[in-house]
Design a protein around this motif. Structure first.
Motif, short mmCIF file in Angstrom:
data_model
loop_
_atom_site.label_atom_id
_atom_site.label_comp_id
_atom_site.label_asym_id
_atom_site.label_seq_id
_atom_site.Cartn_x
_atom_site.Cartn_y
_atom_site.Cartn_z
N UNK A 1 2.64 -57.94 -111.62
CA UNK A 1 3.09 -56.57 -111.33
C UNK A 1 4.57 -56.59 -110.97
N UNK A 2 5.26 -55.56 -111.40
CA UNK A 2 6.68 -55.42 -111.09
C UNK A 2 6.87 -54.05 -110.45
N UNK B 1 11.20 -62.69 -114.82
CA UNK B 1 10.07 -63.35 -114.15
C UNK B 1 10.19 -63.30 -112.64
N UNK B 2 11.41 -63.51 -112.12
CA UNK B 2 11.57 -63.55 -110.67
C UNK B 2 11.37 -62.17 -110.02
N UNK B 3 11.37 -61.13 -110.84
CA UNK B 3 11.17 -59.78 -110.29
C UNK B 3 9.69 -59.40 -110.20
N UNK B 4 8.84 -60.18 -110.86
CA UNK B 4 7.42 -59.83 -110.89
C UNK B 4 6.65 -60.62 -109.84
N UNK C 1 2.33 -47.45 -117.76
CA UNK C 1 3.70 -47.10 -118.15
C UNK C 1 4.55 -48.37 -118.27
N UNK C 2 3.90 -49.44 -118.72
CA UNK C 2 4.64 -50.69 -118.95
C UNK C 2 5.48 -50.55 -120.21
N UNK D 1 3.28 -52.20 -114.47
CA UNK D 1 4.58 -51.72 -114.02
C UNK D 1 4.83 -50.33 -114.60
N UNK D 2 5.82 -49.68 -114.03
CA UNK D 2 6.20 -48.33 -114.46
C UNK D 2 7.67 -48.44 -114.85
#
Ligand SMILES: [Zn+2]
Length: 517
Positions: A93-94, A59-62, A132-133, A47-48
């Protein structure tokens, strides 16, 4: 900056034609050293994350893929090209946005490590990363992921990762990885090639018994993301010849990263990084390219004329050509912006601007209200500031007419078009990109028909760029404010441009993995 690529559309011949190391190895007289089939695991987390965002990825966003589902990801398709089967663990991944919630990260890491342990013994690990996590309460989340991986797989296993061009590297990451590569284009059109650079290096080294290592130079210079395109100078020339360096003896990969400026953390920096088997040559290349990048830092610039929201709006209102396409760049979800800010909408209403398309506002309650009301209905709406109510205030519209509702099966995918006060606005239930002309035409809206088009984006998508007459970039506030001189800067090392007279010469760093011989 993340952009989807539909791999299904790539002809098989293109994949087959990508460079591999096998031919070069045969020419060099290398004899396969590996007996049997190497065991290679695949996993990763990408993710960035802007540390300036108050939004948290839960969690629900990934998108989390486990086991064989890992191969359903478009970027896993190239793995089918190898005779060696890759062994799946977990990929997460997000979308670009705020930092990942700590508990979400810890849960995903534990799941990944458990799956990795079940695959032991392993000869290699291939990790699909971004660089860029950011995780709540943690510096250098990628470094944490690599160290945890190394602790499971042991010192002899080779670990190869790929990065986005906008990733930040750390000594911890470099000391844990054996090979890495990164995109060479912005916008990122070399996603498939990037995957194959990372996997080719790994399979090649395992096959021929090579132990590669990384040499890295961190460059204390950061840019607004929208200046980092490789489509114009100096980015165009700085990235153009990297593949030439790959042809040198003992070099497997040469990559150059812009870094991610909206991570206020010590590791944030540009980088030149090489993977190979020739420390001296790698050190020479890293020194040369890092100095070249540093010397070019003053040349980076935006592609469009820029100004404040008010300046761009004033200019657009007197323009004799149309549509004037203005990027609301600080709120671009493609780089980590919230996409729910109302600063531009407030300015439009205050100026009484008509004939405007305002694209890409995220607002779940407003979108749901439109679905409840139905197409053709008129309703009052509160628009914006639902994801980060502290950043700005919502705009209250007395009479909005619902012009379009997309047919969806899940409310979270909902998107609506509404009209009010001479403004046509798109609303969506979740954060998503509305950068291309097609994304609007799919909702029955033609951007070419408006006098002014305001988009939550940075540099324009090609389909919008051809329409823009002219294009302007508003340096609007937000989680990815392009006016980087004025963003908070508490934890970074001394870095240009905040330290304008910073003196610096490259100091190549050789990975601890390499130094151990
Ligand atoms: Zn990027």
């Amino acid at each position: 900056m993340r952009r989807r690529l539909i791999l299904k559309m790539i002809p098989a011949g293109v994949l087959a034609g990508l460079p591999t190391f096998a031919g070069a190895a045969r020419a060099a007289g290398l004899v396969p050293a590996f007996r049997g089939t190497p065991r290679i695991a695949v996993g990763g987390i990408a993710s960035e994350c802007s540390t300036y965002s108050r939004i948290r990825a839960r969690m629900e966003d990934l998108t989390v893929l486990r086991g064989q589902d890992v191969f359903k990801a478009p970027l896993s398709l190239p793995l089918q090209r190898y005779e060696t089967p890759f062994l799946p663990t977990l990929t997460a991944s997000a979308p670009s946005g705020g930092p990942v919630e700590r508990q979400t990260y810890e849960t995903l890491k534990a799941d990944y490590l458990e799956r990795l342990k079940k695959l032991l013994p392993l000869d290699g690990v291939y990790l699909m990363m971004h660089g860029a996590l950011s995780v709540e309460g943690m510096d250098d989340a990628e470094g944490d992921w690599y160290e945890a991986t190394r602790a499971v797989v042991g010192p002899d296993c080779l670990i190869s990762a790929y990065y986005d061009l906008h990733g930040n590297l750390s000594r911890r990451a470099v000391d844990t990885l054996d090979a890495m590569t990164a995109y060479r284009t912005a916008p990122h059109v070399d996603r498939v090639e990037n995957v194959m650079r990372a996997t080719d290096m790994l399979t090649h080294c395992l096959r021929y018994g090579l132990r590669p290592g990384i040499v890295w130079a961190s460059i204390p210079a950061l840019l607004p993301g929208e200046q980092s395109s490789t489509e114009w100078e100096p980015g165009r020339r700085l990235w153009a010849d990297l593949s030439e360096y790959n042809r040198l003896p003992g070099i497997l990969d040469v990559s150059q990263l812009v870094g991610y400026v909206w991570a206020d953390e010590p590791r944030a920096a540009a980088s030149v990084v090489t993977t190979g088997t020739n420390i001296e040559e790698q050190t020479r290349i890293v020194t040369e390219l890092a100095a070249r990048y540093w010397d070019a830092r003053h040349e980076f610039h935006f592609d469009s004329p820029m100004g404040t929201i008010e300046e761009c709006l004033s200019r657009a209102m007197v323009s004799v050509t149309h549509p004037v396409v203005i990027s609301d760049s600080g709120d671009n979800p493609g780089g980590g912006g919230n996409s729910d800010q109302t600063f531009f909408l407030q300015a439009l209403l205050k100026a009484g601007t008509k004939d405007v398309l305002l694209g890409g506002m995220t607002d779940r309650p407003a979108t749901d209200a439109c679905y409840r009301a139905g197409v053709g209905a008129t309703l009052p709406l509160s628009i914006g500031a639902t994801l980060d109510p502290l950043m700005c205030r919502p705009v209250h519209v007395k009479k909005a007419v619902v012009k379009h509702l997309t047919a969806v099966t899940r409310p979270e995918d909902g998107e609506a078009v509404v009209e009010f006060d001479g403004i046509t606005a798109t609303l969506s239930a979740r954060r998503r990109l509305y950068h291309s002309a097609e994304s609007f035409r799919d909702m029955g809206v033609d951007p070419a028909q408006f006098k002014i088009v305001v988009l939550k984006c940075g540099y324009l998508h090609p389909t919008m760029k051809v329409l823009a007459n002219p294009a302007l970039m508003a340096l609007s506030p937000g989680a990815i404010n392009q006016d980087i001189l004025h963003i908070g800067n508490r934890r970074r090392r001394p870095t240009w441009p905040w330290v304008p007279d910073l003196a610096w010469t490259p100091e190549p760093y050789i990975s601890a993995r390499f130094r151990r011989g």
